[in-house]
Design an enzyme around this catalytic site. Structure first.
Site, PDB file in Angstrom:
ATOM      1  N   HIS A   1       0.861  -1.185   0.000  1.00  0.00           N
ATOM      2  CA  HIS A   1       0.000   0.000   0.000  1.00  0.00           C
ATOM      3  C   HIS A   1       0.897   1.235   0.000  1.00  0.00           C
ATOM      4  O   HIS A   1       2.024   1.206   0.504  1.00  0.00           O
ATOM      5  CB  HIS A   1      -0.876   0.028   1.249  1.00  0.00           C
ATOM      6  CG  HIS A   1      -1.984  -0.958   1.235  1.00  0.00           C
ATOM      7  ND1 HIS A   1      -3.155  -0.746   1.931  1.00  0.00           N
ATOM      8  CD2 HIS A   1      -2.120  -2.163   0.635  1.00  0.00           C
ATOM      9  CE1 HIS A   1      -3.962  -1.775   1.757  1.00  0.00           C
ATOM     10  NE2 HIS A   1      -3.355  -2.647   0.970  1.00  0.00           N
TER      11      HIS A   1
ATOM     12  N   GLU B   1       0.834   3.846   1.845  1.00  0.00           N
ATOM     13  CA  GLU B   1       1.240   4.258   3.189  1.00  0.00           C
ATOM     14  C   GLU B   1       2.405   3.421   3.709  1.00  0.00           C
ATOM     15  O   GLU B   1       3.345   3.960   4.303  1.00  0.00           O
ATOM     16  CB  GLU B   1       0.068   4.125   4.185  1.00  0.00           C
ATOM     17  CG  GLU B   1      -1.138   4.959   3.844  1.00  0.00           C
ATOM     18  CD  GLU B   1      -2.195   4.212   3.041  1.00  0.00           C
ATOM     19  OE1 GLU B   1      -3.388   4.456   3.277  1.00  0.00           O
ATOM     20  OE2 GLU B   1      -1.829   3.392   2.167  1.00  0.00           O
TER      21      GLU B   1
ATOM     22  N   CYS C   1      -6.486   2.050   5.625  1.00  0.00           N
ATOM     23  CA  CYS C   1      -7.137   0.814   6.049  1.00  0.00           C
ATOM     24  C   CYS C   1      -6.592   0.418   7.429  1.00  0.00           C
ATOM     25  O   CYS C   1      -5.645   1.034   7.928  1.00  0.00           O
ATOM     26  CB  CYS C   1      -6.866  -0.285   5.020  1.00  0.00           C
ATOM     27  SG  CYS C   1      -5.151  -0.881   5.032  1.00  0.00           S
TER      28      CYS C   1
ATOM     29  N   CYS D   1      -2.718  -0.201   7.445  1.00  0.00           N
ATOM     30  CA  CYS D   1      -1.933   1.030   7.329  1.00  0.00           C
ATOM     31  C   CYS D   1      -2.088   1.907   8.563  1.00  0.00           C
ATOM     32  O   CYS D   1      -1.121   2.516   9.024  1.00  0.00           O
ATOM     33  CB  CYS D   1      -2.326   1.783   6.065  1.00  0.00           C
ATOM     34  SG  CYS D   1      -1.870   0.874   4.564  1.00  0.00           S
TER      35      CYS D   1
END
Length: 151
Positions: A55, A57, A85, A88
């Site tokens: 991801h 992040e 999410c 993260c």
């Protein structure tokens, strides 16, 4: 409170999201800022990396840790185009990022207030500002998935 600096850095994160889209990745982008300077930038790379951890992040946190030489990201602000999410959000909390600014709200997986709120637990609590350029950030996602469905 949303500042001009928040808008400026969110636009930088949006550029990362656009680059992700060009790579056929879900268009989420992130930049990490410390003392008014971008330390790292990243975008989603799950498809390219064949890795569910890729991801934006997580990538920007990793790059920032390398750049700063440590895992405690104090005085840092994370700008990301989509509400983080749970995975993260956990990484953000564990890395002690002081402030998180996100664009679009994530109705399905947002962990900073939409689906759940990890700041309600007795953990490190970053300051969270949501909805910065939310329509523009959401539009990047909407257009991406519209094109995907048309194929």
């Amino acid at each position: 409170m949303i500042s001009e600096q928040d808008i400026l850095f969110m636009r930088e994160a949006m550029e990362e999201a656009r680059l992700a889209s060009l790579d056929d990745e879900v268009p989420v982008g992130a930049v990490m800022v410390r003392d008014g300077e971008i330390i790292a930038r990243a975008r989603n790379r799950r498809e390219k990396d064949k890795n569910p951890l890729s991801h934006a992040e997580i990538k920007v946190i990793n790059d920032t840790c390398r750049a700063l030489g440590g895992w405690r990201l104090t005085r840092c602000t994370l700008y990301v185009t989509l509400e983080p999410c749970p995975m993260c959000a956990g990484a953000i909390i564990n890395s002690r990022i002081e402030r998180v600014v996100f664009g679009a709200y994530d109705e399905k997986a947002g962990a900073f207030g939409t689906m759940l709120n990890l700041t309600e637990y007795p953990l490190f609590k970053p300051t969270v500002v949501g909805g910065v350029l939310k329509d523009e950030c959401a539009s990047l996602l909407t257009e991406f998935f519209k094109k995907k469905r048309a194929k």
